[in-house]
Motif scaffolding. Structure first.
Motif, PDB file in Angstrom:
ATOM      1  N   VAL A 310       0.848  -1.201   0.000  1.00 49.07           N
ATOM      2  CA  VAL A 310       0.000   0.000   0.000  1.00 49.07           C
ATOM      3  C   VAL A 310       0.876   1.240   0.000  1.00 49.07           C
ATOM      4  CG1 VAL A 310      -1.568   1.349   1.448  1.00 49.07           C
ATOM      5  CG2 VAL A 310      -2.019  -1.074   1.042  1.00 49.07           C
ATOM      6  N   MET A 311       1.918   1.222   0.815  1.00 45.64           N
ATOM      7  CA  MET A 311       2.808   2.385   0.879  1.00 45.64           C
ATOM      8  C   MET A 311       3.503   2.620  -0.453  1.00 45.64           C
ATOM      9  SD  MET A 311       2.724   4.028   3.534  1.00 45.64           S
ATOM     10  CE  MET A 311       1.459   3.813   4.733  1.00 45.64           C
ATOM     11  N   VAL A 312       3.923   1.556  -1.086  1.00 44.69           N
ATOM     12  CA  VAL A 312       4.585   1.696  -2.389  1.00 44.69           C
ATOM     13  C   VAL A 312       3.601   2.293  -3.391  1.00 44.69           C
ATOM     14  CG1 VAL A 312       5.538   0.411  -4.326  1.00 44.69           C
ATOM     15  CG2 VAL A 312       6.281  -0.108  -2.026  1.00 44.69           C
ATOM     16  N   ALA A 313       2.357   1.788  -3.352  1.00 40.26           N
ATOM     17  CA  ALA A 313       1.346   2.307  -4.285  1.00 40.26           C
ATOM     18  C   ALA A 313       1.095   3.784  -4.027  1.00 40.26           C
ATOM     19  CB  ALA A 313       0.057   1.504  -4.143  1.00 40.26           C
ATOM     20  N   LEU A 314       1.022   4.163  -2.747  1.00 37.96           N
ATOM     21  CA  LEU A 314       0.721   5.557  -2.410  1.00 37.96           C
ATOM     22  C   LEU A 314       1.869   6.490  -2.784  1.00 37.96           C
ATOM     23  CD1 LEU A 314      -1.032   5.286   1.065  1.00 37.96           C
ATOM     24  CD2 LEU A 314      -2.063   5.796  -1.144  1.00 37.96           C
ATOM     25  N   HIS A 315       3.084   5.988  -2.771  1.00 37.24           N
ATOM     26  CA  HIS A 315       4.209   6.874  -3.007  1.00 37.24           C
ATOM     27  C   HIS A 315       4.625   6.957  -4.460  1.00 37.24           C
ATOM     28  CE1 HIS A 315       4.436   6.830   1.353  1.00 37.24           C
ATOM     29  NE2 HIS A 315       5.038   7.986   1.210  1.00 37.24           N
ATOM     30  N   GLY A 316       3.908   6.249  -5.290  1.00 40.35           N
ATOM     31  CA  GLY A 316       4.045   6.519  -6.713  1.00 40.35           C
ATOM     32  C   GLY A 316       5.156   5.811  -7.442  1.00 40.35           C
ATOM     33  N   TRP A 317       5.154   6.043  -8.724  1.00 37.01           N
ATOM     34  CA  TRP A 317       6.025   5.341  -9.658  1.00 37.01           C
ATOM     35  C   TRP A 317       7.504   5.622  -9.404  1.00 37.01           C
ATOM     36  CZ3 TRP A 317       5.708   1.396 -12.708  1.00 37.01           C
ATOM     37  CH2 TRP A 317       6.608   1.239 -13.761  1.00 37.01           C
ATOM     38  N   ASN A 318       7.821   6.874  -9.191  1.00 32.62           N
ATOM     39  CA  ASN A 318       9.226   7.264  -9.028  1.00 32.62           C
ATOM     40  C   ASN A 318       9.851   6.568  -7.830  1.00 32.62           C
ATOM     41  OD1 ASN A 318      11.612   8.844  -9.399  1.00 32.62           O
ATOM     42  ND2 ASN A 318      10.928  10.110  -7.686  1.00 32.62           N
ATOM     43  N   ASN A 319       9.062   6.498  -6.757  1.00 31.82           N
ATOM     44  CA  ASN A 319       9.535   5.833  -5.551  1.00 31.82           C
ATOM     45  C   ASN A 319       9.702   4.340  -5.795  1.00 31.82           C
ATOM     46  OD1 ASN A 319       9.954   5.720  -2.567  1.00 31.82           O
ATOM     47  ND2 ASN A 319       8.123   4.445  -2.718  1.00 31.82           N
ATOM     48  N   PHE A 320       8.707   3.757  -6.474  1.00 29.36           N
ATOM     49  CA  PHE A 320       8.782   2.328  -6.793  1.00 29.36           C
ATOM     50  C   PHE A 320      10.013   2.042  -7.651  1.00 29.36           C
ATOM     51  CE2 PHE A 320       7.946  -0.840 -10.122  1.00 29.36           C
ATOM     52  CZ  PHE A 320       7.848  -1.973  -9.340  1.00 29.36           C
ATOM     53  N   MET A 321      10.228   2.909  -8.662  1.00 29.83           N
ATOM     54  CA  MET A 321      11.311   2.652  -9.607  1.00 29.83           C
ATOM     55  C   MET A 321      12.690   2.751  -8.955  1.00 29.83           C
ATOM     56  SD  MET A 321      10.358   1.592 -12.466  1.00 29.83           S
ATOM     57  CE  MET A 321      11.647   1.887 -13.670  1.00 29.83           C
ATOM     58  N   SER A 322      12.767   3.405  -7.817  1.00 29.58           N
ATOM     59  CA  SER A 322      14.076   3.488  -7.166  1.00 29.58           C
ATOM     60  C   SER A 322      14.541   2.096  -6.736  1.00 29.58           C
ATOM     61  CB  SER A 322      14.018   4.435  -5.966  1.00 29.58           C
ATOM     62  OG  SER A 322      13.284   3.857  -4.924  1.00 29.58           O
ATOM     63  N   MET A 323      13.599   1.169  -6.532  1.00 36.01           N
ATOM     64  CA  MET A 323      13.992  -0.203  -6.182  1.00 36.01           C
ATOM     65  C   MET A 323      14.289  -1.015  -7.444  1.00 36.01           C
ATOM     66  SD  MET A 323      14.919  -2.171  -3.887  1.00 36.01           S
ATOM     67  CE  MET A 323      14.566  -1.755  -2.192  1.00 36.01           C
ATOM     68  N   VAL A 324      14.021  -0.418  -8.616  1.00 31.09           N
ATOM     69  CA  VAL A 324      14.323  -1.107  -9.875  1.00 31.09           C
ATOM     70  C   VAL A 324      15.614  -0.556 -10.473  1.00 31.09           C
ATOM     71  CG1 VAL A 324      13.515  -1.599 -12.202  1.00 31.09           C
ATOM     72  CG2 VAL A 324      11.890  -1.570 -10.303  1.00 31.09           C
ATOM     73  N   ARG A 325      15.683   0.801 -10.537  1.00 31.32           N
ATOM     74  CA  ARG A 325      16.845   1.381 -11.221  1.00 31.32           C
ATOM     75  C   ARG A 325      17.847   1.991 -10.245  1.00 31.32           C
ATOM     76  NH1 ARG A 325      12.926   5.863 -13.944  1.00 31.32           N
ATOM     77  NH2 ARG A 325      12.412   6.973 -12.059  1.00 31.32           N
ATOM     78  N   GLY A 326      17.534   1.961  -8.969  1.00 31.02           N
ATOM     79  CA  GLY A 326      18.476   2.468  -7.986  1.00 31.02           C
ATOM     80  C   GLY A 326      18.355   3.952  -7.734  1.00 31.02           C
ATOM     81  N   TRP A 327      18.163   4.721  -8.811  1.00 34.20           N
ATOM     82  CA  TRP A 327      18.118   6.176  -8.690  1.00 34.20           C
ATOM     83  C   TRP A 327      16.705   6.651  -8.438  1.00 34.20           C
ATOM     84  CZ3 TRP A 327      22.479   9.060  -8.577  1.00 34.20           C
ATOM     85  CH2 TRP A 327      23.666   8.439  -9.020  1.00 34.20           C
ATOM     86  N   LYS A 328      16.591   7.610  -7.513  1.00 31.85           N
ATOM     87  CA  LYS A 328      15.293   8.252  -7.311  1.00 31.85           C
ATOM     88  C   LYS A 328      15.398   9.713  -7.726  1.00 31.85           C
ATOM     89  CE  LYS A 328      12.326   7.806  -3.630  1.00 31.85           C
ATOM     90  NZ  LYS A 328      11.964   8.033  -2.228  1.00 31.85           N
ATOM     91  N   LYS A 329      14.493  10.085  -8.617  1.00 36.96           N
ATOM     92  CA  LYS A 329      14.460  11.484  -9.052  1.00 36.96           C
ATOM     93  C   LYS A 329      13.966  12.344  -7.908  1.00 36.96           C
ATOM     94  CE  LYS A 329      13.281  11.002 -13.947  1.00 36.96           C
ATOM     95  NZ  LYS A 329      12.198  11.225 -14.912  1.00 36.96           N
ATOM     96  N   ASN A 330      14.564  13.476  -7.738  1.00 33.13           N
ATOM     97  CA  ASN A 330      14.091  14.475  -6.780  1.00 33.13           C
ATOM     98  C   ASN A 330      13.679  13.882  -5.436  1.00 33.13           C
ATOM     99  OD1 ASN A 330      14.255  16.509  -8.789  1.00 33.13           O
ATOM    100  ND2 ASN A 330      12.349  15.691  -9.639  1.00 33.13           N
ATOM    101  N   PRO A 331      14.583  13.217  -4.760  1.00 36.16           N
ATOM    102  CA  PRO A 331      14.187  12.628  -3.479  1.00 36.16           C
ATOM    103  C   PRO A 331      13.723  13.702  -2.514  1.00 36.16           C
ATOM    104  CG  PRO A 331      16.563  12.613  -3.740  1.00 36.16           C
ATOM    105  CD  PRO A 331      15.997  13.056  -5.049  1.00 36.16           C
ATOM    106  N   GLU A 332      12.664  13.383  -1.771  1.00 31.03           N
ATOM    107  CA  GLU A 332      11.990  14.408  -0.961  1.00 31.03           C
ATOM    108  C   GLU A 332      12.841  14.885   0.214  1.00 31.03           C
ATOM    109  OE1 GLU A 332      11.029  10.254  -0.030  1.00 31.03           O
ATOM    110  OE2 GLU A 332      10.818  11.474  -1.809  1.00 31.03           O
ATOM    111  N   TYR A 333      13.864  14.108   0.552  1.00 24.76           N
ATOM    112  CA  TYR A 333      14.653  14.490   1.731  1.00 24.76           C
ATOM    113  C   TYR A 333      15.823  15.391   1.373  1.00 24.76           C
ATOM    114  CZ  TYR A 333      16.990  10.346  -0.081  1.00 24.76           C
ATOM    115  OH  TYR A 333      17.570   9.430  -0.909  1.00 24.76           O
ATOM    116  N   LEU A 334      15.981  15.717   0.096  1.00 17.18           N
ATOM    117  CA  LEU A 334      17.103  16.586  -0.294  1.00 17.18           C
ATOM    118  C   LEU A 334      16.630  18.025  -0.481  1.00 17.18           C
ATOM    119  CD1 LEU A 334      19.264  14.535  -2.769  1.00 17.18           C
ATOM    120  CD2 LEU A 334      19.879  15.343  -0.509  1.00 17.18           C
TER     121      LEU A 334
END
Lengths: 334, 238
Positions: A310-334
């Motif tokens: 559920v959390m993965v679904a709520l946090h969207g594609w970019n967040n999910f893809m970080s577990m696929v491609r390693g990189w997360k665009k515009n991470p919210e903590y930066l």
């Protein structure tokens, strides 16, 4: 058997592959902000052409946030400017560039509000190394197989303790099990227990060797952060300010799940070999109780998985893809 | 470490990172039935191989006081496809294979061997278990009696109900591996494998074959185990 030297060598090799260093993220935050501002100041001319091109193809949306959120942020009060974020709209660069280059045309930022579109570039964090991603997905498959085949094994004797009188504690539908019968399920269980254990060991070994465990280990100081997060997730509290890669609840989940994995492996070994490992069986309270602990570990996983999904679904594609491609665009903590 | 990308470079880097995960595609082999059978068979064989390496002949299974015994009437047993076989009053155990004294052995021949009585845990593959009292002759004593070649690899038995089972020599000569003819101080009951059964505290329940009729010492197995040949582990150590 593997020699100790080889094992240490492997751990060191893994540690060298790390790129994401959570401890250095904080240092880089300020550098990146500075970089972002100065780029807008100095690269006005090339930016325009870049922006024009990229507008034609894709306007580079800030994936981490929904469009409505981005719009809501656009007319943000000035107080927001004191805590600039990567994908936040151009008030920070705009205001600062206004001061320095008053005559500079601000046209591109009007056409594409996010500064990434204007600059043609965006910040990305390497969140998950290949080791972690590989282990995550392999372990996820293995875990699914272990749970489904484990249920089938449980059906053979759906109780704990004595066989006579028989107590049927739980009815698990055949459709959600794997293996078809006890023997088939055991084949799956015996095969994937190695995959599950190996990926788990590599994952934990990597986290320790790289120091990354510090971002997700739940510690006593995280306890106060749990309740606000729970309140937020259940829609009756404000979103606590995120200062780390993982919030208190995430840390709790990722720590307990490693505990569940460890528990399931150790109890599993004892259930498999209660005589050869009679000492361990005794430590766990005997064969009967060991089966109970093994079941409890499974319940932990079953509780974790829906929440995780559920959390993965709520946090969207970019967040999910970080577990696929390693990189997360515009991470919210930066 | 955070880094700045333009769109094109990000795509390139992403592609490269995703390619690193491609070995995971190999898991798809488990979805192809013939490959699945093979791979799962290898998985079980590997587990057995590890178990074999870990088996300690000198490690005794825990024994329990009489107070821990499950009453005989609460001793569950699974009669599988066939009914409990009738016992031949002239029952003899047919011994063959790599032995110097082959032939038919009576129950009295076995009773003359030192009698061992032990309270051990019987663990069923289904997950239940109980502590029961088994008494009989050590299988190693019987192997000496029949003059078995101790370098042979397997002991193989066949049963009156067409069940069959095998055991590696290491487990057969384990001091707690019994040719059992008594439970709870009484001769074996029909359901529990009269007149003679195996009791193997270091193996899972289905290895403890009941209603033994023939006993063979061999290096080659044409059949390994009734349940082992259907997908269970043949080794079945616990």
């Amino acid at each position: 058997m593997f020699s100790r030297g080889a094992a240490i060598g492997v751990i060191r090799a893994i540690a060298r592959t790390r790129t994401f260093d959570p401890l250095r993220v904080k240092e880089h935050r300020d550098d990146l902000r500075f970089e972002r501002e100065s780029e807008v100041k100095s690269n006005d001319e090339p930016e325009q052409s870049l922006a024009g091109e990229s507008n034609g193809e894709k306007p580079l949306p800030p994936d981490a946030r929904s469009a409505s959120e981005a719009i809501a942020r656009a007319p943000a009060p000035p107080s927001k400017a004191t805590q600039p974020e990567p994908a936040s709209p151009p008030q920070v660069p705009a205001s600062s560039s206004m001061g320095a280059l008053a005559a500079a045309p601000a046209a591109p930022t009007e056409a594409a509000p996010p500064e990434e579109a204007a600059a043609g570039t965006f910040v990305s964090a390497y969140e998950h190394s290949a080791v972690v991603r590989f282990c995550h997905w392999l372990n996820a498959v293995a875990l699914g197989i272990m749970i489904a085949s484990g249920w089938r094994i449980f059906i053979a004797f759906p109780s704990f303790g004595a066989r006579i009188p028989e107590h049927r504690l739980l009815k698990i539908p055949d459709a959600i099990t794997l293996g078809g019968w006890l023997g088939g399920a055991l084949e799956w269980h015996y095969t994937f227990m190695w995959v599950f254990t190996a990926t788990g060991l590599i994952y934990v070994g990597y986290l320790i060797a790289s120091g990354e465990y510090r971002t997700m280990l739940f510690r006593p100081r995280d306890i106060p952060g749990v309740w606000p997060m729970v309140r937020h997730y259940f829609f009756f509290g404000p979103e606590p300010k995120q200062t780390e890669a993982y919030n208190a609840l995430q840390k709790f989940a990722y720590t307990t799940i490693v505990f569940c994995g460890t528990l399931s492996v150790f109890t599993g070994i004892v259930i498999l070999r209660p005589v050869q490992l009679s000492g361990l069986a005794w430590l766990m309270g005997g064969f009967h109780l060991t089966r109970v602990w093994h079941f409890v570990a499974m319940c932990g996983f079953v509780a974790f998985i829906p929440g995780h999904l559920v959390m993965v679904a709520l946090h969207g594609w970019n967040n999910f893809m970080s577990m696929v491609r390693g990189w997360k665009k515009n991470p919210e903590y930066l | 470490m955070p880094r700045r990308f333009d769109n094109k470079e990000f795509k390139r880097v992403s592609r490269r990172e995703i390619l690193k995960l491609t070995p995971l595609v190999a898991l798809g082999a488990f979805a192809i039935p013939p490959a699945q059978d093979y791979l799962l068979g290898r998985g079980v064989a590997f587990t057995d191989w590890v178990s074999d390496k870990l088996f300690r002949r000198g490690h005794l299974a825990p024994t329990y006081p009489d107070s821990a015994l499950t009453p005989l009437d609460k001793f569950a047993f699974n009669s599988y496809d066939t009914n409990t076989p009738e016992i031949d009053p002239d029952w003899l155990l047919e011994v063959s294979g790599l032995v110097t004294r082959p032939g038919n052995y009576s129950l009295d021949d076995i009773r003359r061997l030192p009698k061992i009585s032990q309270n051990t845990r019987h663990v069923c593959i289904e997950g239940w278990d109980l502590v029961a009292n088994f008494a009989g002759a050590r299988m190693s004593d019987f192997l000496n009696l029949i003059g078995a070649d101790m370098n042979a690899r397997f002991v193989y038995v066949e049963c009156a109900d067409d069940y069959y089972e095998s055991l590696d020599m290491e487990a057969a000569t384990h001091p707690q591996s019994l040719l059992c003819y008594e439970m709870y101080g009484k001769p074996l009951q029909a359901g529990h494998g009269a007149p003679l059964r195996w009791s193997l505290p270091t193996k899972i329940g289905y290895k403890s074959a009941k209603y033994l009729t023939s006993f063979k010492v061999t290096n080659v197995l044409t059949r390994r185990s009734y349940w082992g040949d259907q997908g269970y582990s043949t080794y079945a150590d616990i």
